[in-house]
Design an enzyme around this catalytic site. Structure first.
Site, PDB file in Angstrom:
ATOM      1  CG  HIS A 173       1.946 -21.143  16.763  1.00 53.30           C
ATOM      2  ND1 HIS A 173       2.063 -20.421  17.921  1.00 53.30           N
ATOM      3  CD2 HIS A 173       0.607 -21.299  16.554  1.00 53.30           C
ATOM      4  CE1 HIS A 173       0.858 -20.145  18.404  1.00 53.30           C
ATOM      5  NE2 HIS A 173      -0.045 -20.670  17.592  1.00 53.30           N
ATOM      6  CE  LYS A 186      -7.474 -17.461  20.427  1.00 57.28           C
ATOM      7  NZ  LYS A 186      -6.385 -18.125  19.682  1.00 57.28           N
ATOM      8  NE  ARG A 208      -4.554 -26.556  19.186  1.00 54.52           N
ATOM      9  CZ  ARG A 208      -4.738 -25.440  19.890  1.00 54.52           C
ATOM     10  NH1 ARG A 208      -3.816 -25.039  20.718  1.00 54.52           N
ATOM     11  NH2 ARG A 208      -5.825 -24.724  19.752  1.00 54.52           N
ATOM     12  CB  SER A 213      -0.680 -18.825  22.697  1.00 57.08           C
ATOM     13  OG  SER A 213      -0.140 -19.025  21.425  1.00 57.08           O
TER      14      SER A 213
HETATM   15  O1  PNS Z   1      -4.571 -18.369  16.255  1.00 56.78           O
HETATM   16  P1  PNS Z   1      -6.051 -18.120  16.096  1.00 56.78           P
HETATM   17  O2  PNS Z   1      -6.532 -17.126  17.130  1.00 56.78           O
HETATM   18  O3  PNS Z   1      -6.855 -19.387  16.083  1.00 56.78           O
HETATM   19  O4  PNS Z   1      -6.245 -17.448  14.655  1.00 56.78           O
HETATM   20  C1  PNS Z   1      -7.503 -16.992  14.243  1.00 56.78           C
HETATM   21  C2  PNS Z   1      -7.355 -15.961  13.111  1.00 56.78           C
HETATM   22  C3  PNS Z   1      -6.542 -14.770  13.603  1.00 56.78           C
HETATM   23  C4  PNS Z   1      -6.667 -16.621  11.924  1.00 56.78           C
HETATM   24  C5  PNS Z   1      -8.805 -15.520  12.692  1.00 56.78           C
HETATM   25  O5  PNS Z   1      -9.465 -14.932  13.780  1.00 56.78           O
HETATM   26  C6  PNS Z   1      -8.811 -14.568  11.489  1.00 56.78           C
HETATM   27  O6  PNS Z   1      -8.726 -15.012  10.368  1.00 56.78           O
HETATM   28  N1  PNS Z   1      -8.873 -13.244  11.761  1.00 56.78           N
HETATM   29  C7  PNS Z   1      -8.899 -12.242  10.716  1.00 56.78           C
HETATM   30  C8  PNS Z   1     -10.309 -11.699  10.487  1.00 56.78           C
HETATM   31  C9  PNS Z   1     -11.099 -12.576   9.547  1.00 56.78           C
HETATM   32  O7  PNS Z   1     -10.738 -12.808   8.416  1.00 56.78           O
HETATM   33  N2  PNS Z   1     -12.248 -13.137  10.030  1.00 56.78           N
HETATM   34  C10 PNS Z   1     -13.133 -13.931   9.233  1.00 56.78           C
HETATM   35  C11 PNS Z   1     -12.736 -15.380   9.185  1.00 56.78           C
HETATM   36  S1  PNS Z   1     -13.599 -16.274  10.411  1.00 56.78           S
END
Ligand code: PNS
Length: 165
Positions: free
Chosen positions: A17, A41, A91, A129
């Site tokens: 990150h 998650k 990745r 993570s």
């Molecule tokens: O590190 P991650 O878990 O891959 O990040 C994912 C994250 C948190 C960026 C994604 O779940 C997100 O954007 N969450 C906020 C809610 C949202 O906007 N959802 C719609 C987009 S799919």
């Protein structure tokens, strides 16, 4: 002023990150690292506050980085911060489908925000993570995987957590 958002769960922050945040900070005037909710998650180990604190410590030497938490849609947060881009690390092939889906959803929700992918450094290709939590919980050395200044904090939190299991 070109602002980018680096979003993620950061449960907890890894060197992978940090590499993406550092590289994004060289491409934009300002980078806002956003700790957001990933509904897939829902069993996070670190609270949003803890994740924000760890990120603040890990990025304290990068002047144009701000850390924030947000509980809504990423595109709404991007608009609030007047960001023109969302920057994510990509990745291996396994990331692609999920990231592609999120990028297309976000562009449908707000066509004004572009998603940019930075390919991870080859050294961090395998890192996540979840790997950090698993290695730490089973007594392995997590030093190579997390920023040095937050290693002790992450390790003690993982140990606390593993005792509860
Ligand atoms: O590190 P991650 O878990 O891959 O990040 C994912 C994250 C948190 C960026 C994604 O779940 C997100 O954007 N969450 C906020 C809610 C949202 O906007 N959802 C719609 C987009 S799919």
């Amino acid at each position: 002023m070109r602002v980018a958002i680096c979003p993620g769960s950061f449960d907890p922050v890894t060197v992978g990150h940090l590499d993406i945040i550092r590289r994004a900070s060289k491409l934009f005037d300002k980078v806002v690292v956003a700790v957001l909710l990933n509904m897939d998650k829902n069993n996070t180990w670190f609270t949003i506050g803890e994740r924000i604190d760890l990120l603040k410590k890990a990025t304290k030497d990068i002047p144009n980085v701000e850390i924030a938490g947000f509980e809504g849609l990423l595109v709404d947060f991007a608009k609030q911060k007047r960001a023109c881009a969302i920057v994510k690390g990509l990745r291996a092939v396994s990331d692609f489908e999920y990231e592609f889906q999120m990028a297309l959803t976000n562009s449908k929700l707000d066509p004004n925000v572009e998603t940019l992918f930075l390919t991870t450094n080859s050294e961090n290709m395998y890192l996540s993570s979840s790997i950090v939590k698993q290695v730490g919980m089973l007594g392995g050395d997590i030093k190579p995987f997390v920023p040095e200044c937050v290693h002790d904090e992450i390790l003690s939190r993982i140990k606390q957590r593993s005792k509860l299991r």
